[in-house]
Design an enzyme around this catalytic site. Structure first.
Site: not given
Ligand code: NDP
Length: 253
Positions: A69, A95, A145, A158, A160, A162, A191
């Protein structure tokens, strides 16, 4: 009377980035609550196969598709899949997110762009392409976030992105509200994810200690707890909530 049953049964969900971390928890919880879910990912690895397996065991019409995406072409192919499989959407969860830790003095334009492309531009494109298939009562949930409110060194790009997601959300809430479409931000604290658990033990421990100390509930969060917020924002329980930022962060400061 308040309808206490969380009504997402039969709703059509698109959750981006659902193979790992928070997104995986969102996908599995939406499916378990009776929704039909399409999700996407970039990298072919074991997380894809295991998600497909888990979803096969969950009733409903679920699809896991490869689509980056962060590229307009990836969004186009994902939305083609959504139109073909579902024909309509009730809930969008933007997400998919990427992060890096770089001193501002060394932050290259390419890296700035990469972070904005996935964390912000993807949501812009997905929402725009979805408009023709979003009906009254639809809910758009943008994953934000806590970090963009407090700031974090080395993550200017990042945070900016969010923070911009909040502006996008509030403006769209007003623009789409008359059509019965709600738009909110769901903002996690820290998380626990597979990526975090893969850190070297000393780094993992240091991270847990640092963030536990900042969090009112004195622990890190779980993906299932973010899913609770998503189910609320996706369902009619929140039918008068729009343009909001729902913090699910254990009271972190
Ligand atoms: P992870 O890196 O654990 O997982 C990210 C997921 O998104 C993976 O399935 C990854 O698949 C997919 N992904 C990433 N980029 C793309 C892309 N360009 N196209 C399609 N799929 C994509 O991330 P988190 O679970 O930590 O984070 C999820 C969301 O929550 C994010 O928006 C993050 O900013 C937000 N967030 C997370 C926090 C945390 O503590 N974990 C805190 C605050 C916010 P693949 O590996 O195949 O790319």
């Amino acid at each position: 009377m308040v309808q206490t049953q969380i009504a997402v049964e039969g709703k059509k969900f698109l959750v981006t980035g659902g193979t790992k971390g928070i997104g995986r928890g969102l996908v599995l919880n939406a499916a378990a609550a009776g929704a039909d879910v399409i999700t996407c990912y970039r990298s072919e690895d074991e997380s894809v196969a295991s998600l497909v397996r888990e979803l096969k065991e969950t009733p409903g019409d679920h699809h896991v598709v490869r689509a980056d995406v962060g590229e307009p072409e990836g969004v186009r192919s994902l939305m083609e899949e959504v139109r073909t499989r579902f024909g309509r959407l009730d809930v969008i969860v933007n997400n998919a997110g990427v992060i890096s830790h770089i001193p501002y003095a060394n932050l290259a334009l390419d890296e700035w762009q990469r972070i904005l492309d996935t964390n912000l531009t993807a949501a812009f494109l997905i929402i725009q392409e979805s408009l023709p298939i979003l009906g009254p009562g639809a809910s758009i949930i943008n994953i934000g976030s806590k970090s963009c409110e407090v700031g974090i060194p080395l993550r200017a790009h990042y945070t900016a992105a969010k923070a911009a997601m909040v502006g996008l959300t509030k403006s769209l809430a007003k623009e789409l509200g008359p059509q019965g479409i709600r738009v909110n931000v769901l903002a996690p604290g820290v998380i626990v994810t597979e990526a975090m658990l893969a850190l070297p033990p000393d780094q993992l421990e240091a991270m847990k200690v640092r963030y536990t100390a900042k969090t009112a509930l004195a622990r890190l969060g779980e993906a299932d707890e973010i899913a609770g917020g998503m189910l609320f924002l996706a369902s009619d329980l929140s039918r008068y909530v729009t343009g909001e930022v729902l913090h699910v962060d254990g009271g972190i400061t």
